[in-house]
Write an enzyme that holds these catalytic residues in place. Structure first.
Site, PDB file in Angstrom:
ATOM      1  N   LYS A   1      -3.513  -0.903   5.942  1.00  0.00           N
ATOM      2  CA  LYS A   1      -4.201  -2.749   6.931  1.00  0.00           C
ATOM      3  C   LYS A   1      -4.574  -2.219   8.187  1.00  0.00           C
ATOM      4  O   LYS A   1      -4.085  -1.422   8.305  1.00  0.00           O
ATOM      5  CB  LYS A   1      -3.247  -3.567   6.556  1.00  0.00           C
ATOM      6  CG  LYS A   1      -1.876  -4.537   5.213  1.00  0.00           C
ATOM      7  CD  LYS A   1      -1.982  -5.141   5.283  1.00  0.00           C
ATOM      8  CE  LYS A   1      -2.168  -5.531   3.403  1.00  0.00           C
ATOM      9  NZ  LYS A   1      -2.672  -6.404   3.404  1.00  0.00           N
TER      10      LYS A   1
ATOM     11  N   ARG B   1       0.007  -6.867  -7.634  1.00  0.00           N
ATOM     12  CA  ARG B   1      -0.486  -7.208  -9.156  1.00  0.00           C
ATOM     13  C   ARG B   1       0.219  -5.970 -10.114  1.00  0.00           C
ATOM     14  O   ARG B   1       0.612  -6.041 -11.302  1.00  0.00           O
ATOM     15  CB  ARG B   1      -1.877  -7.293  -9.419  1.00  0.00           C
ATOM     16  CG  ARG B   1      -3.163  -6.201  -8.459  1.00  0.00           C
ATOM     17  CD  ARG B   1      -3.740  -6.591  -8.897  1.00  0.00           C
ATOM     18  NE  ARG B   1      -4.499  -7.172  -7.538  1.00  0.00           N
ATOM     19  CZ  ARG B   1      -5.752  -7.739  -6.611  1.00  0.00           C
ATOM     20  NH1 ARG B   1      -6.739  -8.166  -7.526  1.00  0.00           N
ATOM     21  NH2 ARG B   1      -5.520  -9.016  -5.456  1.00  0.00           N
TER      22      ARG B   1
END
Ligand code: BES
Ligand code: MN
Ligand code: ZN
Length: 494
Positions: free
Chosen positions: A276, A350
């Site tokens: 990130k 996920r």
């Protein structure tokens, strides 16, 4: 916080640290009139001088209370009249606790029985009042040398009739508030304190306090045996061991199918090899707020001793880059047997959830709800007011939306249409773990839907609702309110 309901004949004779009076902008309230009379027209003259108008959320503390036995009087503006909308009631009690806090009162009498809320009954008002009172107690202390002074307020008496409905609403509000504070503290804790092992220790600590709750923790070896290749791919880059925390609460009959809550517990999300950007990366300590909401809901559930069975599954791991970290393009096999091409290691939520959701199937659940700070796209879609809600059963979605409204912890349903599924196509595996820039929150939910076909399932994307950024940076405790309300509604004879 101790809260009781009591009728009061004469407000001017009420012995209290702080007498709280609702004052509308137009007209008056019986409570304000009574006090005005006892004090020789004090309120009326304050209004005339322009010191207090009764505007919604306005408050004025009178440090002396002439003609009354109360030590102080707090005037609380309720806007147009004492008949409020839901949103304005929430604003009112927020202002109430801010004013009570700065007044330094240890105890208060709330003459709020004339307040009515459109479409809501007294127990609803009391439930939210109790919740807000407990939320006002929260202080983050763990890593600051001089934490903010503790709330002095300890005891509240609310004017009204002390019915069984009132008492149970207060108990629920207190429990929800405490559960939210549990979730807030865990969320606020930095990643070097709140590790997967720490989350496991907190679950165990809760189980030690409640006989009906037992906790087991699966380590990486056990996860490997179970074939949890998706979850393990996320933890590959870190030294911090991943944990699958399983909490089993037995309040109902043995034969009763459990409600299962599955929480995303990424204790820090750097993005992994798909690193990130630096700005605001500290906020990725909050990436375990789904897990925190499961623990907070279990705190409320055990406190209320609800007569149902509930299982909590927390997928806890840290997402870091290293020489051993999973790389974009790697293909892993999930516990369900489905293979996944990891196109972006930052779509890790996920990956841990899909294995936890497969594991949840073992409990033959009545329903499964997963809670996750899953996508930035959800924040773009809904901002910070509504949690994104997805479900493979429309009735179930409707039920959860109603719980969110009841608990002032709202969600908004998003589509889970098959049309979006093809965005997950991969040339090298059964699916990719990202679906491109369009509908990012939806394709994340579509990914999870491939692992939840065997049961009634809902997914809550809390990326926007779990914490506040900016000057007020901090975890919110959401969606403990919605979840606890759901479990309360599941309980027979509540
Ligand atoms: N934890 C983040 C989601 C997130 C981002 C929550 C910002 C709150 C604020 C999640 O693991 C993530 O990184 N998601 C990616 C998915 C993308 C790579 C498909 C995202 O949202 O950018
Ligand atoms: Mn991520
Ligand atoms: Zn994440």
């Amino acid at each position: 916080m101790q809260i009781t309901v009591k009728t009061s004949a004469d407000l001017s004779r009420q012995k209290t640290d702080c007498l709280v009076l609702p004052v509308p902008e137009r007209g008056s309230s019986a409570a304000a009139d009574a006090v005005n009379q006892a004090s020789d027209g004090l309120l009326q003259s304050l209004r005339k001088r322009g010191d207090f108008s009764g505007k919604l959320g306005q408050s004025l503390l009178l440090p002396v209370a002439p003609g009354m036995t109360a030590k102080r009087v707090l005037l609380l503006g309720c806007g147009d009249s004492c008949a409020l909308t839901e949103a304005n009631y929430l604003k009112l009690i927020e202002a109430l606790f801010k004013a009570l806090e700065s007044s330094g009162s240890a105890e208060a009498f709330l003459a709020l029985d004339e307040i009515s809320v459109d479409g809501r009954d007294r127990p609803w008002q009391l439930k939210l009042l109790a919740r807000q009172a407990v939320l006002a107690e929260y202080r983050y202390r763990k890593t600051v040398s001089k934490p903010k002074e503790a709330l002095k307020l300890r005891k509240l008496t609310v004017a009204g009739s002390n019915s069984a409905g009132a008492r149970s609403a207060l108990a629920q509000g207190l429990a929800i508030g405490e559960g939210m504070n549990v979730a807030r503290e865990l969320g606020d804790l930095p990643g070097n304190h709140c590790t997967p092992s720490y989350l496991a220790s907190q679950a165990r600590a809760l189980a030690r306090k409640h006989k009906a709750l037992s906790v087991s923790v699966l380590d990486e070896k056990k996860m490997r045996e179970l074939g949890m290749g998706a979850l393990l791919s996320v933890t590959a880059g870190t030294e911090e061991p991943a944990k699958l925390i399983v909490m089993e609460y037995r309040g109902g009959a043995k034969s009763q199918a459990p409600q299962v809550l599955v929480g995303k517990g990424i204790t820090f999300d750097s993005g992994g090899i798909s690193l990130k950007p630096g700005a605001k990366m500290d906020e990725m300590k909050y990436d375990m707020c789904g897990a925190a909401s499961v623990l907070g809901t279990f705190a409320a559930l055990t406190e209320l001793a609800l007569p149902i069975n509930v299982v909590g599954v927390i997928a806890a791991a840290e997402n870091l880059p290293s020489g051993r970290a999973t790389k974009p393009g790697d293909v892993v096999t999930s516990m369900s047997g489905q293979t996944i091409e990891i196109l972006n290691t930052d779509a890790e939520g996920r990956l841990v959830l899909c294995d936890a959701l497969t594991y949840a199937g073992r409990f033959e659940p009545a329903a499964v709800i997963d809670i996750a700070t899953l996508t930035g796209a959800c924040v773009v879609a809904l901002g910070s007011h509504a949690t994104g809600l997805y479900s493979n059963v429309d009735d179930f979605a409707e039920q959860l939306l109603a719980c969110g409204r009841e608990a002032a912890d709202r969600a908004w349903q998003m589509p889970l249409w098959d049309d979006y599924q093809k965005q997950l196509d991969s040339n090298f595996a059964d699916m990719g773990n990202v679906g491109g820039p369009e509908g990012g929150s939806i394709t994340a939910a579509c990914f999870l839907a491939r692992y939840t076909k065997d049961y009634r399932w809902a997914h809550l994307d809390i990326a926007g609702t779990a914490w506040n950024s900016g000057a007020n940076k901090g975890a919110t405790g959401r969606p403990v309110g919605l979840l606890t309300q759901y479990l309360i509604d599941c309980a027979p004879g509540r």
